[in-house]
Design a protein around this motif. Structure first.
Motif, PDB file in Angstrom:
ATOM      1  N   HIS A  17       0.796  -1.262  -0.065  1.00  9.48           N
ATOM      2  CA  HIS A  17       0.024   0.025   0.052  1.00  9.48           C
ATOM      3  C   HIS A  17       0.603   1.279   0.025  1.00  9.48           C
ATOM      4  N   GLY A  51     -11.098  -5.684   4.437  1.00  5.60           N
ATOM      5  CA  GLY A  51     -10.194  -5.722   3.268  1.00  5.60           C
ATOM      6  C   GLY A  51     -10.244  -4.843   2.348  1.00  5.60           C
ATOM      7  N   ASN A  56     -11.569   0.208  -4.222  1.00  7.66           N
ATOM      8  CA  ASN A  56     -12.374   0.164  -5.316  1.00  7.66           C
ATOM      9  C   ASN A  56     -13.625  -0.060  -5.159  1.00  7.66           C
ATOM     10  N   ASP A  72      -9.613  -2.546   7.010  1.00  7.74           N
ATOM     11  CA  ASP A  72      -8.308  -2.953   6.513  1.00  7.74           C
ATOM     12  C   ASP A  72      -7.524  -3.138   7.595  1.00  7.74           C
ATOM     13  N   ASP A 113     -13.872  -8.280  -0.915  1.00 11.14           N
ATOM     14  CA  ASP A 113     -13.381  -8.548  -2.216  1.00 11.14           C
ATOM     15  C   ASP A 113     -11.998  -9.069  -1.893  1.00 11.14           C
ATOM     16  N   ARG A 201      -9.055  -6.549 -13.991  1.00  7.03           N
ATOM     17  CA  ARG A 201      -8.695  -5.431 -13.347  1.00  7.03           C
ATOM     18  C   ARG A 201      -7.126  -5.209 -13.256  1.00  7.03           C
TER      19      ARG A 201
HETATM   20  C1  LIG Z   1      -5.732  -8.021  -2.792  1.00  4.59           C
HETATM   21  S1  LIG Z   1      -6.221  -7.017  -1.524  1.00  4.59           S
HETATM   22  C2  LIG Z   1      -8.060  -6.353  -2.054  1.00  4.59           C
HETATM   23  C3  LIG Z   1      -8.371  -5.067  -1.859  1.00  4.59           C
HETATM   24  C4  LIG Z   1      -9.731  -4.522  -1.995  1.00  4.59           C
HETATM   25  N1  LIG Z   1     -10.575  -5.315  -1.643  1.00  4.59           N
HETATM   26  C5  LIG Z   1      -9.821  -4.834  -3.664  1.00  4.59           C
HETATM   27  O1  LIG Z   1     -10.456  -5.773  -4.251  1.00  4.59           O
HETATM   28  O2  LIG Z   1      -9.051  -4.214  -4.594  1.00  4.59           O
HETATM   29  C6  LIG Z   1      -6.397  -7.465   0.132  1.00  4.59           C
HETATM   30  C7  LIG Z   1      -6.575  -6.819   1.054  1.00  4.59           C
HETATM   31  O3  LIG Z   1      -6.790  -7.336   2.487  1.00  4.59           O
HETATM   32  C8  LIG Z   1      -6.324  -6.660   3.582  1.00  4.59           C
HETATM   33  N2  LIG Z   1      -6.002  -7.970   4.386  1.00  4.59           N
HETATM   34  C9  LIG Z   1      -5.218  -9.126   4.287  1.00  4.59           C
HETATM   35  N3  LIG Z   1      -5.384 -10.005   5.306  1.00  4.59           N
HETATM   36  C10 LIG Z   1      -5.900  -9.144   6.496  1.00  4.59           C
HETATM   37  C11 LIG Z   1      -6.458  -9.623   7.654  1.00  4.59           C
HETATM   38  N4  LIG Z   1      -6.006 -10.616   8.296  1.00  4.59           N
HETATM   39  N5  LIG Z   1      -7.456  -8.581   8.257  1.00  4.59           N
HETATM   40  C12 LIG Z   1      -7.680  -7.481   7.586  1.00  4.59           C
HETATM   41  N6  LIG Z   1      -7.253  -7.123   6.505  1.00  4.59           N
HETATM   42  C13 LIG Z   1      -6.482  -8.052   5.656  1.00  4.59           C
HETATM   43  C14 LIG Z   1      -5.043  -6.381   2.947  1.00  4.59           C
HETATM   44  O4  LIG Z   1      -4.395  -5.179   3.652  1.00  4.59           O
HETATM   45  C15 LIG Z   1      -5.352  -5.902   1.433  1.00  4.59           C
HETATM   46  O5  LIG Z   1      -5.771  -4.315   1.499  1.00  4.59           O
END
Ligand SMILES: C[S@@+](CC[C@H](N)C(=O)[O-])C[C@H]1O[C@@H](n2cnc3c(N)ncnc32)[C@H](O)[C@@H]1O
Length: 216
Positions: A17, A51, A56, A72, A113, A201
């Motif tokens: 990030h 998350g 998005n 997040d 997502d 995407r």
């Molecule tokens: C692949 S990104 C998806 C972001 C957004 N939802 C999208 O689709 O573009 C995964 C996100 O999940 C968050 N994440 C991963 N493990 C997590 C956890 N244990 N608790 C909270 N957030 C988490 C990460 O920080 C990241 O921002």
């Protein structure tokens, strides 16, 4: 020494990030939520965006006039959300492995997502218990997760530490689902929609499952 997957994941996502500039104008949405327009329209409560990453889906939901609560574990992701979406009043920074900071039955719609595929089966089950707890009866969880066929994004790479769960070189965990996994792991919910498809995407096509489940 055993790998600390949780610490590795936090580092991975904070670095990721920090490395990206998320100006509101550069945030890309795709149309995956259109299919659930009726469910989204129906709710007059805030929608939880788990998350949320760069936002998005927060952007999409705001464009539909919804109140959104982006969450997040990455402080950087949440700081970006606050900067880009000043109209969002409430955000939360927490790790889903620690339980969810919401009362029972707070939401009737939760979006997750591409964030429910980083865990062992036991951890995933615990997270789903929490999601169920904070959903109202009849409430929906709409999500996308990696497919076992997602070869462009690491399916089958790394060390398999559990069925379909891999430790990556960075020490993070990545799960790749097949349909049977989804039916088993989300078996406490009523599955209303389940489809394996391609998301465009990202630079490289991504194979994933798009799913909508309902708390009975
Ligand atoms: C692949 S990104 C998806 C972001 C957004 N939802 C999208 O689709 O573009 C995964 C996100 O999940 C968050 N994440 C991963 N493990 C997590 C956890 N244990 N608790 C909270 N957030 C988490 C990460 O920080 C990241 O921002």
């Amino acid at each position: 020494m055993e790998t600390d997957h949780r610490a590795a994941s936090l580092k991975y996502w904070e670095d990721s990030h920090r490395a990206q500039s998320y100006d509101r104008s550069s945030i890309r949405t795709d149309d995956w939520l259109e299919r659930f327009e009726d469910i989204i329209k129906q709710t007059d409560k805030a929608v939880l965006d788990l998350g949320c990453g760069g936002g998005n889906d927060t952007l999409y939901l705001l464009s539909k006039g919804k109140q959104v609560i982006p969450c997040d574990m990455s402080e950087t992701a949440i700081a970006n959300i606050k900067k880009n979406f000043p109209e969002v009043g409430e955000t939360h920074c927490f790790n889903m492995l620690d339980g969810f900071p919401f009362e029972d039955g707070t939401f009737d719609l939760i979006i997750a997502d591409l964030c429910l595929h980083y865990f062992t089966e036991k951890e995933t089950a615990d997270i789903l218990q929490e999601i169920k707890r904070i959903l109202l009866p009849g409430g929906h969880l709409i999500f996308r997760v990696n497919s076992v066929n997602d070869k462009n994004h690491g399916a089958g790479d790394g060390t398999e530490i559990e069925h379909h769960v891999y430790e990556t070189k960075a020490g993070t965990l990545k799960r790749f689902f097949d349909e049977e996994d989804i039916r088993r792991i989300f078996g406490d919910f009523e599955i209303e929609f389940l489809n394996e498809e391609i998301m465009s995407r990202y630079k490289l096509e991504k194979r994933l499952f798009r799913v909508c489940v309902r708390k009975q």
